[in-house]
Scaffold this active site. Structure first.
Site, PDB file in Angstrom:
ATOM      1  N   GLY A  12       0.784  -1.231   0.000  1.00  0.00           N
ATOM      2  CA  GLY A  12       0.000   0.000   0.000  1.00  0.00           C
ATOM      3  C   GLY A  12       0.813   1.276   0.000  1.00  0.00           C
ATOM      4  O   GLY A  12       0.317   2.326   0.407  1.00  0.00           O
ATOM      5  N   SER A  13       2.068   1.219  -0.501  1.00  0.00           N
ATOM      6  CA  SER A  13       2.870   2.454  -0.484  1.00  0.00           C
ATOM      7  C   SER A  13       2.337   3.483  -1.487  1.00  0.00           C
ATOM      8  O   SER A  13       2.334   4.680  -1.211  1.00  0.00           O
ATOM      9  CB  SER A  13       4.355   2.163  -0.715  1.00  0.00           C
ATOM     10  OG  SER A  13       4.597   1.742  -2.035  1.00  0.00           O
ATOM     11  N   LEU A  90      -3.627  -6.058  -7.799  1.00  0.00           N
ATOM     12  CA  LEU A  90      -3.233  -7.119  -8.723  1.00  0.00           C
ATOM     13  C   LEU A  90      -4.404  -8.049  -8.999  1.00  0.00           C
ATOM     14  O   LEU A  90      -4.393  -9.216  -8.617  1.00  0.00           O
ATOM     15  CB  LEU A  90      -2.048  -7.901  -8.146  1.00  0.00           C
ATOM     16  CG  LEU A  90      -0.817  -7.056  -7.796  1.00  0.00           C
ATOM     17  CD1 LEU A  90       0.282  -7.926  -7.223  1.00  0.00           C
ATOM     18  CD2 LEU A  90      -0.315  -6.288  -9.009  1.00  0.00           C
ATOM     19  N   ASN A 107      -5.097   3.650 -13.018  1.00  0.00           N
ATOM     20  CA  ASN A 107      -4.150   2.649 -12.533  1.00  0.00           C
ATOM     21  C   ASN A 107      -2.742   3.212 -12.671  1.00  0.00           C
ATOM     22  O   ASN A 107      -2.473   3.988 -13.585  1.00  0.00           O
ATOM     23  CB  ASN A 107      -4.280   1.369 -13.373  1.00  0.00           C
ATOM     24  CG  ASN A 107      -3.298   0.284 -12.934  1.00  0.00           C
ATOM     25  OD1 ASN A 107      -3.206  -0.041 -11.758  1.00  0.00           O
ATOM     26  ND2 ASN A 107      -2.566  -0.269 -13.879  1.00  0.00           N
ATOM     27  N   HIS A 109       1.149   1.950 -13.297  1.00  0.00           N
ATOM     28  CA  HIS A 109       1.920   0.796 -13.758  1.00  0.00           C
ATOM     29  C   HIS A 109       3.405   1.161 -13.765  1.00  0.00           C
ATOM     30  O   HIS A 109       3.774   2.243 -14.210  1.00  0.00           O
ATOM     31  CB  HIS A 109       1.472   0.391 -15.170  1.00  0.00           C
ATOM     32  CG  HIS A 109       2.183  -0.818 -15.681  1.00  0.00           C
ATOM     33  ND1 HIS A 109       1.855  -2.086 -15.276  1.00  0.00           N
ATOM     34  CD2 HIS A 109       3.227  -0.945 -16.534  1.00  0.00           C
ATOM     35  CE1 HIS A 109       2.669  -2.953 -15.865  1.00  0.00           C
ATOM     36  NE2 HIS A 109       3.511  -2.284 -16.639  1.00  0.00           N
ATOM     37  N   ASP A 150      -3.747  -2.965 -18.983  1.00  0.00           N
ATOM     38  CA  ASP A 150      -2.828  -1.830 -19.216  1.00  0.00           C
ATOM     39  C   ASP A 150      -3.015  -1.208 -20.609  1.00  0.00           C
ATOM     40  O   ASP A 150      -2.064  -0.703 -21.198  1.00  0.00           O
ATOM     41  CB  ASP A 150      -1.360  -2.249 -19.027  1.00  0.00           C
ATOM     42  CG  ASP A 150      -1.089  -2.800 -17.647  1.00  0.00           C
ATOM     43  OD1 ASP A 150      -1.709  -2.324 -16.678  1.00  0.00           O
ATOM     44  OD2 ASP A 150      -0.259  -3.724 -17.514  1.00  0.00           O
ATOM     45  N   GLU A 179       6.715   6.909  -8.603  1.00  0.00           N
ATOM     46  CA  GLU A 179       5.277   6.603  -8.515  1.00  0.00           C
ATOM     47  C   GLU A 179       4.633   7.422  -7.401  1.00  0.00           C
ATOM     48  O   GLU A 179       3.512   7.910  -7.535  1.00  0.00           O
ATOM     49  CB  GLU A 179       5.059   5.112  -8.225  1.00  0.00           C
ATOM     50  CG  GLU A 179       5.366   4.185  -9.391  1.00  0.00           C
ATOM     51  CD  GLU A 179       5.182   2.719  -9.006  1.00  0.00           C
ATOM     52  OE1 GLU A 179       4.186   2.401  -8.323  1.00  0.00           O
ATOM     53  OE2 GLU A 179       6.029   1.892  -9.389  1.00  0.00           O
TER      54      GLU A 179
END
Length: 196
Positions: A12-13, A90, A107, A109, A150, A179
């Protein structure tokens, strides 16, 4: 102010970067709900620490991805969710959710889509693929979610140089740092309706 749901499957970062973005005023929204597809993951502890309701929907419990997404959809509707953020989630997201939240599910990626993405490309596997390919740069991509893996429209990307001595783990660490800046930035823009 937008009501946000974050979906997570691991530590959960990335989720935390969005929660922090709300707390520090970067994001004009409220994280109303965390959805996970696994029990016993650190994302659940993170949600509890910030007093965010968290619900777990396992595939075992519902039998099919569609049935599970119907249950998740009820939960999203009950919380008046405006924006869904997949932050290391995931699992397949079916048309049950995608059609209901068109251009409202994003999302993150860990590569520069269209490279190193699609079915089977997640976690460390992405970075192993980047290094094996000899690519000189990688990065992270935030995109809208459609019914493919994706394949949704790219919103923003950030690049990370691949160093000669990089391992999949060292590359993953540097991409993850990016990210944590990219995801809250995109969420903030969506909450301000700056992305059409």
């Amino acid at each position: 102010m937008k009501n946000i749901a974050i979906f997570a499957s691991g530590s959960g970062s990335d989720m935390q970067s969005v929660i922090d973005g709300v707390k520090n005023g970067q994001i004009d929204g409220i994280v109303k709900l965390v959805i996970t597809n696994k029990s016993g993951i650190f994302a659940i502890e993170r949600a509890a620490k910030d007093n965010i309701p968290c619900k777990t929907f396992t595939l075992k419990e519902y039998g099919t991805h569609e049935e599970r997404d119907k249950a998740i959809l009820k939960e999203l509707k009950a919380n008046n969710i405006d924006l869904v953020v997949l932050a290391g989630y995931l699992s397949i997201v079916t048309p049950v959710l995608v059609n209901e939240y068109e251009r409202k599910i994003i999302n993150i990626h860990p590569s520069l889509i269209p490279r190193h993405c699609g079915v089977g490309f997640y976690g460390i596997k992405v970075h192993e693929s980047v290094i094996k390919s000899g690519d000189k740069e990688s990065g992270a991509t935030v995109h809208f979610v459609d019914c493919g893996a994706d394949t949704g429209e790219i919103i923003e990307q950030v690049k990370v140089e691949v160093l000669d001595d990089d391992t999949p783990e060292s590359l993953q660490k540097r991409v993850l740092e990016k990210e944590h800046t990219l995801l809250p930035s995109v969420v903030a823009k969506l909450c301000r309706e700056e992305i059409k």
